[in-house]
Design an enzyme around this catalytic site. Sequence first.
Site, short mmCIF file in Angstrom:
data_model
loop_
_atom_site.label_atom_id
_atom_site.label_comp_id
_atom_site.label_asym_id
_atom_site.label_seq_id
_atom_site.Cartn_x
_atom_site.Cartn_y
_atom_site.Cartn_z
N GLU A 20 -7.84 3.91 -2.18
CA GLU A 20 -7.26 3.28 -0.98
C GLU A 20 -7.23 4.31 0.15
O GLU A 20 -7.32 5.52 -0.11
CB GLU A 20 -5.83 2.78 -1.31
CG GLU A 20 -5.09 2.12 -0.15
CD GLU A 20 -5.86 0.99 0.52
OE1 GLU A 20 -5.57 -0.17 0.23
OE2 GLU A 20 -6.77 1.30 1.32
N ARG A 21 -7.12 3.84 1.35
CA ARG A 21 -6.95 4.73 2.50
C ARG A 21 -5.68 5.54 2.32
O ARG A 21 -4.67 5.03 1.84
CB ARG A 21 -6.85 3.84 3.73
CG ARG A 21 -6.23 4.50 4.93
CD ARG A 21 -6.07 3.49 6.01
NE ARG A 21 -5.58 4.13 7.21
CZ ARG A 21 -5.59 3.52 8.38
NH1 ARG A 21 -6.03 2.29 8.50
NH2 ARG A 21 -5.17 4.15 9.44
N HIS A 22 -5.70 6.82 2.66
CA HIS A 22 -4.51 7.68 2.62
C HIS A 22 -3.69 7.39 3.88
O HIS A 22 -4.19 7.54 5.00
CB HIS A 22 -4.93 9.16 2.58
CG HIS A 22 -3.82 10.09 2.20
ND1 HIS A 22 -2.65 10.22 2.93
CD2 HIS A 22 -3.68 10.95 1.16
CE1 HIS A 22 -1.86 11.09 2.36
NE2 HIS A 22 -2.45 11.55 1.29
N ARG B 29 -3.96 1.00 -10.24
CA ARG B 29 -3.98 -0.42 -9.87
C ARG B 29 -5.41 -0.97 -9.80
O ARG B 29 -5.66 -2.13 -10.14
CB ARG B 29 -3.21 -0.68 -8.59
CG ARG B 29 -3.66 0.09 -7.36
CD ARG B 29 -2.56 0.05 -6.31
NE ARG B 29 -2.94 0.49 -4.98
CZ ARG B 29 -2.73 1.72 -4.51
NH1 ARG B 29 -2.19 2.65 -5.30
NH2 ARG B 29 -3.08 2.04 -3.27
N ARG C 18 -1.96 0.15 13.96
CA ARG C 18 -2.35 -1.04 13.23
C ARG C 18 -3.74 -1.52 13.63
O ARG C 18 -4.53 -1.95 12.80
CB ARG C 18 -1.31 -2.15 13.50
CG ARG C 18 -1.54 -3.37 12.67
CD ARG C 18 -0.37 -4.33 12.81
NE ARG C 18 -0.70 -5.57 12.16
CZ ARG C 18 0.14 -6.59 12.07
NH1 ARG C 18 1.34 -6.49 12.59
NH2 ARG C 18 -0.21 -7.68 11.47
N HIS D 289 -9.89 -1.19 -3.43
CA HIS D 289 -8.68 -1.40 -2.62
C HIS D 289 -9.04 -2.05 -1.27
O HIS D 289 -10.21 -2.03 -0.86
CB HIS D 289 -8.00 -0.05 -2.36
CG HIS D 289 -7.73 0.73 -3.61
ND1 HIS D 289 -6.48 0.78 -4.21
CD2 HIS D 289 -8.56 1.47 -4.38
CE1 HIS D 289 -6.57 1.53 -5.30
NE2 HIS D 289 -7.81 1.96 -5.44
N GLY E 137 -1.12 3.67 -0.13
CA GLY E 137 -2.16 4.69 0.05
C GLY E 137 -2.53 5.34 -1.26
O GLY E 137 -2.93 4.67 -2.21
N TRP F 52 4.45 -1.59 -5.18
CA TRP F 52 4.88 -1.28 -3.81
C TRP F 52 4.46 -2.36 -2.81
O TRP F 52 5.06 -2.47 -1.76
CB TRP F 52 4.38 0.09 -3.38
CG TRP F 52 5.24 1.22 -3.85
CD1 TRP F 52 6.16 1.17 -4.88
CD2 TRP F 52 5.28 2.55 -3.35
NE1 TRP F 52 6.76 2.39 -5.03
CE2 TRP F 52 6.25 3.26 -4.11
CE3 TRP F 52 4.59 3.22 -2.34
CZ2 TRP F 52 6.55 4.60 -3.89
CZ3 TRP F 52 4.89 4.57 -2.10
CH2 TRP F 52 5.87 5.23 -2.86
N LYS G 289 8.03 -1.25 6.86
CA LYS G 289 7.78 -1.52 8.29
C LYS G 289 8.95 -1.08 9.16
O LYS G 289 8.76 -0.41 10.18
CB LYS G 289 7.53 -3.02 8.45
CG LYS G 289 7.15 -3.45 9.83
CD LYS G 289 6.72 -4.91 9.81
CE LYS G 289 6.41 -5.40 11.21
NZ LYS G 289 5.91 -6.80 11.19
C1 LIG Z 1 4.18 -1.73 4.52
C2 LIG Z 1 3.80 -2.67 5.62
C3 LIG Z 1 4.19 -2.42 6.92
C4 LIG Z 1 3.81 -3.27 7.93
C5 LIG Z 1 3.07 -4.39 7.62
S1 LIG Z 1 2.60 -5.46 8.89
O1 LIG Z 1 3.06 -6.79 8.53
O2 LIG Z 1 3.09 -4.94 10.15
N1 LIG Z 1 0.99 -5.50 8.91
C6 LIG Z 1 0.22 -4.35 9.00
C7 LIG Z 1 0.70 -3.11 9.49
C8 LIG Z 1 -0.17 -2.03 9.51
C9 LIG Z 1 -1.49 -2.15 9.08
C10 LIG Z 1 -1.94 -3.38 8.61
O3 LIG Z 1 -3.24 -3.52 8.19
C11 LIG Z 1 -1.10 -4.46 8.56
O4 LIG Z 1 -1.54 -5.67 8.08
C12 LIG Z 1 -2.36 -1.02 9.12
O5 LIG Z 1 -3.55 -1.13 8.72
C13 LIG Z 1 -1.88 0.25 9.54
C14 LIG Z 1 -2.73 1.37 9.51
C15 LIG Z 1 -2.24 2.62 9.90
C16 LIG Z 1 -0.91 2.75 10.30
C17 LIG Z 1 -0.05 1.63 10.36
C18 LIG Z 1 -0.55 0.39 9.97
C19 LIG Z 1 0.31 -0.77 10.00
O6 LIG Z 1 1.50 -0.67 10.39
C20 LIG Z 1 2.66 -4.66 6.35
C21 LIG Z 1 3.03 -3.79 5.32
#
Ligand SMILES: Cc1ccc(S(=O)(=O)Nc2cc3c(c(O)c2O)C(=O)c2ccccc2C3=O)cc1
Length: 251
Positions: free
Chosen positions: A89-91, A62, A116, A184, A24, A16, A100
């Site tokens: 890993e974090r849930h 993993r 984020r 993780h 998660g 994934w 995204k």
């Molecule tokens: C699946 C995925 C989506 C967004 C990205 S990102 O390039 O936008 N970077 C990103 C995004 C996030 C996060 C992140 O670390 C990150 O690098 C988060 O830690 C996070 C934690 C709780 C909710 C949402 C987020 C979050 O959108 C990477 C991977």
Amino acid sequence: DAPYKLILLRHGESEWNAKNLFTGWVDVDLTDKGEKEAIRGGELMKDAGLLPDVVHTSLQKRAIRTAQLSLTSADRHWIPVHRSWRLNERHYGALQGKNKAEILEQFGEEQFMQWRRSYDTPPPVLDADAEWSQYNDARYATIPPELRPQTECLKDVVHRMMPYWYDSIVPDLLTGRTVLVAAHGNSLRALVKHLDGISDADIAGLNIPTGIPLAYELDAEFKPVVPHGTYLDPEAAKAAIEAVKNQGKKK
Ligand SMILES: Cc1ccc(S(=O)(=O)Nc2cc3c(c(O)c2O)C(=O)c2ccccc2C3=O)cc1
């Protein structure tokens, strides 16, 4: 007596990760690339003469397979292994299984950016019977239902991981064993936050590269002798950390 030897190893690319989906607690496997990262991690430990005497990992394949592959290439596949949900890993709650674009569409940029950067704001809960829920998975039957996570913020991960650090990992260190923790991104962030005393505001910005063992020597007070530890391949670690920084800036 000190210094105690601890090695942290973040699992490599998963199925994934390759699809840029939030994973998660969903139990996806490593890709071929992720397997190769684990094997190389073991070679780095072997070359450094840093040989684990016991390994702690999560209940997710993993990480479990990263532990096994790295130990096999370090010729240490025979050491005792302990597995716990507390190293999972974090849930990611309702974000599990989403990419995204889907998150931006469903929750908007504002909410996305807030999650984020946040330390104590969890995503929406994932219903016990939702598609990517593990609520009724056999491996979590021992967690009392009211304690079983349905979403987590980083603060939650620190709070459920620390009892495992004190009750299971520290006792192994105290016996003079070199301990490997194969886990993780966020469970290792939680541990590094504690070890290096990183603030709630700064921890979200810390990225631990995958597949490169991070070695800590801890003094009698379990403080890192070298702050932030030592990557067994410093150049590769530096490059990976730079790459993630730039990727995060990408629109
Ligand atoms: C699946 C995925 C989506 C967004 C990205 S990102 O390039 O936008 N970077 C990103 C995004 C996030 C996060 C992140 O670390 C990150 O690098 C988060 O830690 C996070 C934690 C709780 C909710 C949402 C987020 C979050 O959108 C990477 C991977």
